[in-house]
Design a protein around this motif. Structure first.
Motif, PDB file in Angstrom:
ATOM      1  N   LYS A 168      22.199  52.231 -34.460  1.00 29.92           N
ATOM      2  CA  LYS A 168      22.344  50.858 -33.953  1.00 29.92           C
ATOM      3  C   LYS A 168      20.999  50.137 -33.993  1.00 29.92           C
ATOM      4  O   LYS A 168      20.912  48.971 -34.343  1.00 29.92           O
ATOM      5  N   TRP A 169      19.939  50.847 -33.627  1.00 25.24           N
ATOM      6  CA  TRP A 169      18.609  50.244 -33.618  1.00 25.24           C
ATOM      7  C   TRP A 169      18.185  49.874 -35.045  1.00 25.24           C
ATOM      8  O   TRP A 169      17.666  48.794 -35.286  1.00 25.24           O
ATOM      9  N   ALA A 170      18.461  50.762 -36.004  1.00 25.38           N
ATOM     10  CA  ALA A 170      18.073  50.494 -37.391  1.00 25.38           C
ATOM     11  C   ALA A 170      18.905  49.360 -37.981  1.00 25.38           C
ATOM     12  O   ALA A 170      18.378  48.512 -38.703  1.00 25.38           O
ATOM     13  N   ASP A 171      20.201  49.323 -37.675  1.00 20.37           N
ATOM     14  CA  ASP A 171      21.059  48.260 -38.206  1.00 20.37           C
ATOM     15  C   ASP A 171      20.708  46.902 -37.606  1.00 20.37           C
ATOM     16  O   ASP A 171      20.939  45.870 -38.228  1.00 20.37           O
ATOM     17  N   GLY A 172      20.169  46.898 -36.413  1.00 22.00           N
ATOM     18  CA  GLY A 172      19.832  45.637 -35.759  1.00 22.00           C
ATOM     19  C   GLY A 172      18.454  45.108 -36.112  1.00 22.00           C
ATOM     20  O   GLY A 172      18.015  44.094 -35.569  1.00 22.00           O
ATOM     21  N   ALA A 173      17.769  45.758 -37.032  1.00 20.76           N
ATOM     22  CA  ALA A 173      16.419  45.312 -37.393  1.00 20.76           C
ATOM     23  C   ALA A 173      16.476  43.926 -38.030  1.00 20.76           C
ATOM     24  O   ALA A 173      17.372  43.613 -38.807  1.00 20.76           O
ATOM     25  N   GLU A 174      15.485  43.099 -37.706  1.00 21.22           N
ATOM     26  CA  GLU A 174      15.444  41.744 -38.257  1.00 21.22           C
ATOM     27  C   GLU A 174      15.041  41.757 -39.723  1.00 21.22           C
ATOM     28  O   GLU A 174      15.516  40.954 -40.515  1.00 21.22           O
ATOM     29  N   HIS A 175      14.142  42.637 -40.094  1.00 24.66           N
ATOM     30  CA  HIS A 175      13.681  42.710 -41.479  1.00 24.66           C
ATOM     31  C   HIS A 175      14.082  44.056 -42.056  1.00 24.66           C
ATOM     32  O   HIS A 175      13.778  45.091 -41.484  1.00 24.66           O
ATOM     33  N   LYS A 176      14.768  44.016 -43.188  1.00 23.53           N
ATOM     34  CA  LYS A 176      15.159  45.260 -43.845  1.00 23.53           C
ATOM     35  C   LYS A 176      14.451  45.314 -45.197  1.00 23.53           C
ATOM     36  O   LYS A 176      14.532  44.399 -45.991  1.00 23.53           O
ATOM     37  N   GLU A 177      13.759  46.420 -45.427  1.00 25.23           N
ATOM     38  CA  GLU A 177      13.007  46.595 -46.666  1.00 25.23           C
ATOM     39  C   GLU A 177      13.968  46.948 -47.794  1.00 25.23           C
ATOM     40  O   GLU A 177      14.862  47.774 -47.614  1.00 25.23           O
ATOM     41  N   PRO A 178      13.812  46.344 -48.979  1.00 28.40           N
ATOM     42  CA  PRO A 178      14.695  46.682 -50.097  1.00 28.40           C
ATOM     43  C   PRO A 178      14.431  48.106 -50.582  1.00 28.40           C
ATOM     44  O   PRO A 178      13.366  48.673 -50.361  1.00 28.40           O
TER      45      PRO A 178
END
Length: 86
Positions: A14-24
């Motif tokens: 949940k914490w990872a999915d809620g990140a504002e910036h996702k690295e490609p």
């Protein structure tokens, strides 16, 4: 695995999915760098694959070989069963 580990993993997801910036992904970064200087040309939605003849035997020959093998096995098993003394 314990129930606590499952809860911790769920929290992490949940914490990872809620990140504002996702690295490609690495592949996305590689393609972006490659296409920056040399963009790909247009590709049709579904390209015509063309004929698929790679020197293989036709399908009816393969079918005949398989059916012939199955028939030979059936005859062989019947012959063995016929000759076996009971």
């Amino acid at each position: 695995m314990s129930e606590r580990d499952d809860e911790q993993r769920e929290f992490d997801l949940k914490w990872a999915d809620g990140a504002e910036h996702k690295e490609p992904s690495a592949r996305a970064r590689m393609l972006a760098a490659r296409w920056k200087d040399n963009p790909p040309g247009p590709v049709p939605f579904r390209a015509d694959p063309g004929p698929v003849r790679s020197g293989r035997r036709s399908s009816w020959v393969s079918t005949a070989v398989v059916l012939g093998s199955v028939a030979a096995i059936i005859v062989l098993l019947g012959y063995i069963n016929f000759r076996a003394p009971y």
